[in-house]
Motif scaffolding. Structure first.
Motif, PDB file in Angstrom:
ATOM      1  N   PRO A  95      22.541 -15.264  22.049  1.00  0.00           N
ATOM      2  CA  PRO A  95      22.677 -13.820  21.847  1.00  0.00           C
ATOM      3  C   PRO A  95      23.452 -13.430  20.482  1.00  0.00           C
ATOM      4  CG  PRO A  95      23.767 -14.597  24.131  1.00  0.00           C
ATOM      5  CD  PRO A  95      23.123 -15.786  23.017  1.00  0.00           C
ATOM      6  N   MET A  96      24.153 -14.360  19.868  1.00  0.00           N
ATOM      7  CA  MET A  96      24.635 -13.891  18.695  1.00  0.00           C
ATOM      8  C   MET A  96      23.749 -13.834  17.417  1.00  0.00           C
ATOM      9  SD  MET A  96      27.427 -13.362  16.588  1.00  0.00           S
ATOM     10  CE  MET A  96      28.915 -13.870  17.248  1.00  0.00           C
ATOM     11  N   THR A  97      22.758 -14.769  17.340  1.00  0.00           N
ATOM     12  CA  THR A  97      21.489 -14.813  16.399  1.00  0.00           C
ATOM     13  C   THR A  97      20.756 -13.492  16.817  1.00  0.00           C
ATOM     14  OG1 THR A  97      21.487 -17.127  16.659  1.00  0.00           O
ATOM     15  CG2 THR A  97      19.429 -16.006  15.811  1.00  0.00           C
ATOM     16  N   THR A  98      20.483 -13.051  17.843  1.00  0.00           N
ATOM     17  CA  THR A  98      19.591 -12.024  18.412  1.00  0.00           C
ATOM     18  C   THR A  98      20.359 -10.805  17.638  1.00  0.00           C
ATOM     19  OG1 THR A  98      18.948 -12.808  20.417  1.00  0.00           O
ATOM     20  CG2 THR A  98      18.706 -10.536  20.149  1.00  0.00           C
ATOM     21  N   MET A  99      21.656 -10.628  17.955  1.00  0.00           N
ATOM     22  CA  MET A  99      22.613  -9.696  17.441  1.00  0.00           C
ATOM     23  C   MET A  99      22.391  -9.573  15.788  1.00  0.00           C
ATOM     24  SD  MET A  99      26.817  -8.644  17.673  1.00  0.00           S
ATOM     25  CE  MET A  99      26.973 -10.119  16.376  1.00  0.00           C
ATOM     26  N   LEU A 100      22.512 -10.469  15.238  1.00  0.00           N
ATOM     27  CA  LEU A 100      22.541 -10.644  13.901  1.00  0.00           C
ATOM     28  C   LEU A 100      21.153 -10.421  13.210  1.00  0.00           C
ATOM     29  CD1 LEU A 100      24.604 -14.060  12.895  1.00  0.00           C
ATOM     30  CD2 LEU A 100      25.280 -11.572  12.890  1.00  0.00           C
ATOM     31  N   LEU A 101      20.320 -10.678  13.862  1.00  0.00           N
ATOM     32  CA  LEU A 101      18.854 -10.263  13.368  1.00  0.00           C
ATOM     33  C   LEU A 101      18.720  -8.889  13.592  1.00  0.00           C
ATOM     34  CD1 LEU A 101      16.578 -13.360  14.980  1.00  0.00           C
ATOM     35  CD2 LEU A 101      17.337 -12.899  12.433  1.00  0.00           C
ATOM     36  N   ALA A 102      18.906  -8.273  14.655  1.00  0.00           N
ATOM     37  CA  ALA A 102      19.006  -6.941  14.856  1.00  0.00           C
ATOM     38  C   ALA A 102      19.847  -6.161  13.948  1.00  0.00           C
ATOM     39  CB  ALA A 102      19.407  -6.684  16.313  1.00  0.00           C
ATOM     40  N   GLY A 103      21.003  -6.684  13.721  1.00  0.00           N
ATOM     41  CA  GLY A 103      21.512  -6.171  12.339  1.00  0.00           C
ATOM     42  C   GLY A 103      20.725  -5.846  10.953  1.00  0.00           C
ATOM     43  N   PHE A 104      20.241  -7.009  10.703  1.00  0.00           N
ATOM     44  CA  PHE A 104      19.321  -7.106   9.719  1.00  0.00           C
ATOM     45  C   PHE A 104      18.242  -5.943   9.687  1.00  0.00           C
ATOM     46  CE2 PHE A 104      20.708 -11.351   8.514  1.00  0.00           C
ATOM     47  CZ  PHE A 104      21.416 -11.107   7.250  1.00  0.00           C
ATOM     48  N   VAL A 105      17.335  -5.986  10.818  1.00  0.00           N
ATOM     49  CA  VAL A 105      16.435  -5.253  11.006  1.00  0.00           C
ATOM     50  C   VAL A 105      17.054  -3.744  11.034  1.00  0.00           C
ATOM     51  CG1 VAL A 105      14.622  -4.135  12.786  1.00  0.00           C
ATOM     52  CG2 VAL A 105      15.098  -6.631  12.400  1.00  0.00           C
ATOM     53  N   VAL A 106      17.973  -3.237  11.539  1.00  0.00           N
ATOM     54  CA  VAL A 106      18.446  -1.862  11.452  1.00  0.00           C
ATOM     55  C   VAL A 106      18.892  -1.614   9.836  1.00  0.00           C
ATOM     56  CG1 VAL A 106      20.402  -0.441  12.150  1.00  0.00           C
ATOM     57  CG2 VAL A 106      19.444  -1.695  13.832  1.00  0.00           C
ATOM     58  N   ALA A 107      19.363  -2.534   9.260  1.00  0.00           N
ATOM     59  CA  ALA A 107      19.971  -2.401   7.911  1.00  0.00           C
ATOM     60  C   ALA A 107      18.420  -2.152   6.978  1.00  0.00           C
ATOM     61  CB  ALA A 107      20.457  -3.471   7.064  1.00  0.00           C
ATOM     62  N   ALA A 108      17.410  -2.653   7.237  1.00  0.00           N
ATOM     63  CA  ALA A 108      16.293  -2.618   6.485  1.00  0.00           C
ATOM     64  C   ALA A 108      15.643  -1.333   6.766  1.00  0.00           C
ATOM     65  CB  ALA A 108      15.118  -3.708   6.994  1.00  0.00           C
ATOM     66  N   VAL A 109      15.564  -0.910   7.995  1.00  0.00           N
ATOM     67  CA  VAL A 109      15.025   0.286   8.379  1.00  0.00           C
ATOM     68  C   VAL A 109      16.008   1.483   7.604  1.00  0.00           C
ATOM     69  CG1 VAL A 109      14.890   2.244  10.310  1.00  0.00           C
ATOM     70  CG2 VAL A 109      14.011  -0.504  10.433  1.00  0.00           C
ATOM     71  N   LEU A 110      17.367   1.388   7.839  1.00  0.00           N
ATOM     72  CA  LEU A 110      18.037   2.379   7.137  1.00  0.00           C
ATOM     73  C   LEU A 110      17.704   2.579   5.379  1.00  0.00           C
ATOM     74  CD1 LEU A 110      21.584   1.693   8.574  1.00  0.00           C
ATOM     75  CD2 LEU A 110      20.019   4.078   9.032  1.00  0.00           C
ATOM     76  N   SER A 111      17.535   1.110   4.898  1.00  0.00           N
ATOM     77  CA  SER A 111      17.423   1.250   3.583  1.00  0.00           C
ATOM     78  C   SER A 111      15.846   1.821   3.148  1.00  0.00           C
ATOM     79  CB  SER A 111      17.363  -0.057   3.105  1.00  0.00           C
ATOM     80  OG  SER A 111      17.220  -0.279   1.704  1.00  0.00           O
ATOM     81  N   ILE A 112      14.883   1.550   4.144  1.00  0.00           N
ATOM     82  CA  ILE A 112      13.606   1.977   3.747  1.00  0.00           C
ATOM     83  C   ILE A 112      13.603   3.448   4.066  1.00  0.00           C
ATOM     84  CG2 ILE A 112      11.324   2.300   4.572  1.00  0.00           C
ATOM     85  CD1 ILE A 112      11.795  -0.796   5.112  1.00  0.00           C
ATOM     86  N   VAL A 113      14.262   3.852   5.131  1.00  0.00           N
ATOM     87  CA  VAL A 113      14.393   5.625   5.388  1.00  0.00           C
ATOM     88  C   VAL A 113      14.870   6.132   4.230  1.00  0.00           C
ATOM     89  CG1 VAL A 113      15.030   7.268   6.879  1.00  0.00           C
ATOM     90  CG2 VAL A 113      13.772   5.224   7.865  1.00  0.00           C
ATOM     91  N   GLY A 114      16.059   5.525   3.749  1.00  0.00           N
ATOM     92  CA  GLY A 114      17.125   6.146   2.507  1.00  0.00           C
ATOM     93  C   GLY A 114      16.312   6.220   1.333  1.00  0.00           C
ATOM     94  N   GLY A 115      15.459   5.263   1.114  1.00  0.00           N
ATOM     95  CA  GLY A 115      14.472   5.219  -0.100  1.00  0.00           C
ATOM     96  C   GLY A 115      13.283   6.081  -0.151  1.00  0.00           C
ATOM     97  N   VAL A 116      12.917   6.536   1.034  1.00  0.00           N
ATOM     98  CA  VAL A 116      11.724   7.508   0.933  1.00  0.00           C
ATOM     99  C   VAL A 116      12.003   8.883   1.318  1.00  0.00           C
ATOM    100  CG1 VAL A 116      10.109   5.375   1.204  1.00  0.00           C
ATOM    101  CG2 VAL A 116      10.872   6.719   3.224  1.00  0.00           C
ATOM    102  N   ARG A 117      13.122   8.996   2.087  1.00  0.00           N
ATOM    103  CA  ARG A 117      13.552  10.623   2.382  1.00  0.00           C
ATOM    104  C   ARG A 117      14.789  11.063   1.686  1.00  0.00           C
ATOM    105  NH1 ARG A 117      11.521  12.184   7.558  1.00  0.00           N
ATOM    106  NH2 ARG A 117      12.403  14.192   6.793  1.00  0.00           N
TER     107      ARG A 117
END
Length: 147
Positions: free
Chosen positions: A22-44
């Motif tokens: 579960p800890m690995t799943t949470m950490l991977l999810a955190g990286f995915v959310v951070a990537a999505v926030l960064s991409i959206v912030g970069g294009v909008r």
């Protein structure tokens, strides 16, 4: 984008076993959310969430803070598990690095003057930046050679 590729590569390399913890799943999810926030912030310019409109700098800054948090949690978990002394040194260096990433993320989210490039920065600021760069290079060199 690099975070998404890294997470995809990790999942491709380790398959279903990668998300068994579960800890690995949470950490991977955190990286995915951070990537999505960064991409959206970069294009909008801004994103509306109901009555609240979040400007790009809040999204990108939040992504930086989230990456720092994920790496810090992973590092603390590694320290908690108790590894070799050299690993503990590397973990301590990572925690210091996370603090600077988090600080930069907060400053970006606040749209602070601390991330602006000045035409003629003060001597104190130049010395502080040079000291931080040297400390980062020395710390990185020690981590690479000791670990």
């Amino acid at each position: 984008m690099v975070l998404l590729v890294a997470v995809g590569g990790y999942l491709a390399a380790f398959g279903r076993d990668a998300v068994a913890d579960p800890m690995t799943t949470m950490l991977l999810a955190g990286f995915v959310v951070a990537a999505v926030l960064s991409i959206v912030g970069g294009v909008r310019e801004a994103v509306a969430l109901g009555p609240v409109t979040l400007p790009w700098n809040v999204l990108v800054g939040s992504a930086g803070v989230l990456v720092a948090l994920v790496v810090a949690v992973s590092t603390v978990q590694s320290l908690w598990d108790g590894g070799a002394t050299t690993t503990q040194f590397a973990d301590a260096a990572l925690l210091v690095g996370c603090s600077s990433i988090a600080w930069f993320g907060v400053q970006t989210a606040r749209d602070s003057r601390h991330v602006d490039l000045e035409a003629s920065p003060s001597r104190t600021r130049l010395v502080a930046i040079a000291a931080l760069a040297v400390a980062s290079m020395v710390g990185g060199g020690l981590v690479v050679t000791v670990v």
